[in-house]
Write a protein that holds these residues in place. Structure first.
Motif: not given
Ligand SMILES: *Cc1c(COP(=O)(O)O)cnc(C)c1O
Length: 426
Positions: A39-42, A46-48, A240-243, A304-305
């Protein structure tokens, strides 16, 4: 507290009754399943992204910026800067969440509620009628990412020698008449978690006064570690962020172990180790005044961009506006965005809001309900518009970390619910 509450708390800052109200009966508050869409950014890889190079107007353009732990604490610190306390009154909107008002009450000042208009802009006539000798400050919120008539409020405050606090919790980016949001207020505040994939943080800024006396300090190593882990854990929950997850499996297990041990040793002490807003607590806790946002969230916000955040939120908002806006039984609260507008969420006014909300929450659709609970005593007699919006506006996420498929699914579920309800009731 249930996980659904925690999620909402993270996204909204406040989605449950203010503490002054008796808690709702459990049977009146169904235990909705946890949404599988954030519901909010996690945090995601891709965030960066890289910046477009184009300047993005923002409250962070202000000359003076302090990173604190939440938006509500930033409000309290702004009140301290203005020396507002007992005997003073503060004009606050009838359309609000408790975290906007609690700092005013904490400071010992009296909140005086003013009306808003159907487009959520402040009702200047009502404000003018409510100013008296005790009035020190007008607090106005740029709701959902849409600026108030900021120049008019500024001029009004200048003419009456009042302070203006610009609440940009929903409006971190954007401009009004060519100047960035946050620059019209004597002070402005924002909430990091509503726009950045972080677990704590707020901003206190001023484009007009020095903040030299405000020097937030670290809230300690336990807090720093906790927010870093929580941010990552939250990202993992939504796949997100599986690695990074693979790399961190061991440290995460260690952290859980360490956390349990600490809790066994000091059960009370643990309760204050994250600011209210980010830990699912809803109360304003003055212990966080003067504390700095975690290193982790400052790092994430730096990396973050911003152009990606704005571009994706604009795109998601435009899609929701286009595809949900003309469905039966609802209307978008706002029109399309302006060039620099960056929405917090997509607000939809729904006739049969409680039924639709219930249907969608059971299906796991992520929904935010800002201002669902107004403070005791604030009702249709004070402002019919706020009472109406409080009951009928459902807000859907449009944040930058939504995936296209997730947005497709949200749109499909909302469409189905509204069309089915229309068929049933007509
Ligand atoms: C969320 C919110 C706040 C408080 O921000 P937190 O970071 O949750 O403390 C203040 N004002 C408005 C309008 C908000 O929606």
């Amino acid at each position: 507290m249930r996980t659904t509450d925690l999620d909402d708390a993270m996204a909204v800052g406040l989605s449950t009754p203010p503490p002054l109200l008796a808690p709702a009966e459990p049977e009146l508050m169904p235990d909705y399943p946890r949404s599988h869409i954030p519901v909010a950014p996690v945090l995601s890889s891709a965030s960066f992204g890289t910046e477009s190079g184009k300047h993005i107007p923002s409250i962070l353009d202000a000359a003076e910026i302090r990173y604190v732990t939440s938006g509500r604490v930033a409000i309290a610190m702004a009140l301290q800067q203005m020396k507002i306390g007992p005997g003073d009154s503060v004009l606050v909107p009838t359309y609000h969440c408790a975290s906007m008002i609690e700092p005013v009450i904490w400071a010992g000042a009296k909140p005086v509620y003013y009306k808003i208009k159907p487009d959520t802009s402040v009702d200047m006539d009502d404000i003018a009628a409510k100013v008296d000798a005790s009035t020190k400050l007008i607090l106005a919120t740029n709701y959902f990412g849409f600026p108030q008539p900021l120049a008019e409020i500024r001029a009004f405050c200048d003419a009456r020698n009042l302070f203006f606090l610009e609440d940009c919790a929903h409006c971190l980016f954007g401009e009004y008449q060519g100047k960035p949001v946050g620059s019209y207020g004597d002070y402005a505040i924002a909430s990091s978690m509503k726009f950045f994939p972080v677990y704590d943080g707020g901003f206190l800024v001023s484009a007009r006064h020095s903040l030299a006396g405000v020097t937030p300090e670290s809230a300690g190593r336990g807090f720093e570690a906790k927010v870093a882990f929580n941010t990552l854990e939250h990202a993992f929950q939504f796949k997100r962020l599986p690695l990074i997850k693979a790399l961190l499996l061991l440290p995460m297990a260690l952290k859980d172990f360490a956390w349990r041990k600490l809790k066994e040793r000091n059960p009370e002490g643990m309760q204050t180790s994250a600011p209210g807003s980010s830990d699912g607590g809803f109360n304003f806790d003055p212990a966080w005044i003067g504390k700095r946002a975690s290193m982790f969230s400052r790092f994430v916000m730096k990396m973050t961009s911003r152009s990606r955040i704005v571009a994706l939120r604009q795109r998601h908002y435009a899609r929701l506006h286009r595809e949900l806006g003309s469905l039966p039984g609802c209307r978008p609260l706002f029109g399309p965005l302006t060039e620099h507008g960056c929405p917090w969420v997509f607000p939809l006014v729904v006739d049969n809001a409680q039924v639709i909300f219930d249907v969608l929450k059971r299906e796991g659709v992520p929904i935010v309900r800002f201002a669902q609970y107004l403070l005791p005593g604030v009702d249709a007699r004070i402002c019919p518009v706020s009472a109406e919006l409080s009951q009928h506006v459902l807000q859907f996420p449009c944040h930058q970390e939504l995936r296209e498929g997730e947005l497709d699914w949200i749109i499909a579920r909302v469409t189905h619910a509204l069309v089915a309800d229309n068929a049933r009731t007509s």
